[in-house]
Design a protein around this motif. Structure first.
Motif, PDB file in Angstrom:
ATOM      1  N   PRO A  82       0.842  -1.213   0.000  1.00  0.00           N
ATOM      2  CA  PRO A  82       0.000   0.000   0.000  1.00  0.00           C
ATOM      3  C   PRO A  82       0.862   1.242   0.000  1.00  0.00           C
ATOM      4  N   ARG A  83       0.418   2.210  -0.772  1.00  0.00           N
ATOM      5  CA  ARG A  83       1.172   3.461  -0.857  1.00  0.00           C
ATOM      6  C   ARG A  83       0.954   4.284   0.387  1.00  0.00           C
ATOM      7  N   GLN A  84       2.009   4.957   0.808  1.00  0.00           N
ATOM      8  CA  GLN A  84       1.899   5.911   1.910  1.00  0.00           C
ATOM      9  C   GLN A  84       2.046   7.288   1.305  1.00  0.00           C
TER      10      GLN A  84
END
Length: 89
Positions: A82-84
């Motif tokens: 998942p992108r932060q």
């Protein structure tokens, strides 16, 4: 006199069954009917599970929804991280 024509599905089924020997035609017809009844039973079971879940206020089971999910749901360890969001820029 008006004569109805057979649908393309029944024409294909009759032509395929016509190639079979006489003893196999009854078996093929029985297997076809059994497959249709099994599909109908599974559909009815899912429909009943859906209505039962809605009536009792429970979450709807995945099988009752009829959904398969997205491809990313089945990637397992190969799923992208998942992108932060980078808010420091």
């Amino acid at each position: 006199m008006y004569v109805t024509q057979a649908s393309w599905k029944s024409e294909i089924f009759q032509s395929v069954v016509g190639f079979l020997p006489d003893w196999a035609q009854g078996t093929a017809l029985g297997v076809f009917v059994l497959a249709v009844l099994a599909a109908w039973a599974v559909k009815l079971k899912r429909k009943l599970a859906y209505h039962r879940a809605v009536r009792t206020g429970q979450p709807i089971p995945e099988a009752a929804r009829g959904a398969q999910g997205r491809g990313a749901d089945h990637l397992g360890s190969y799923a992208p991280r998942p992108r932060q969001d980078d808010t420091t820029a």
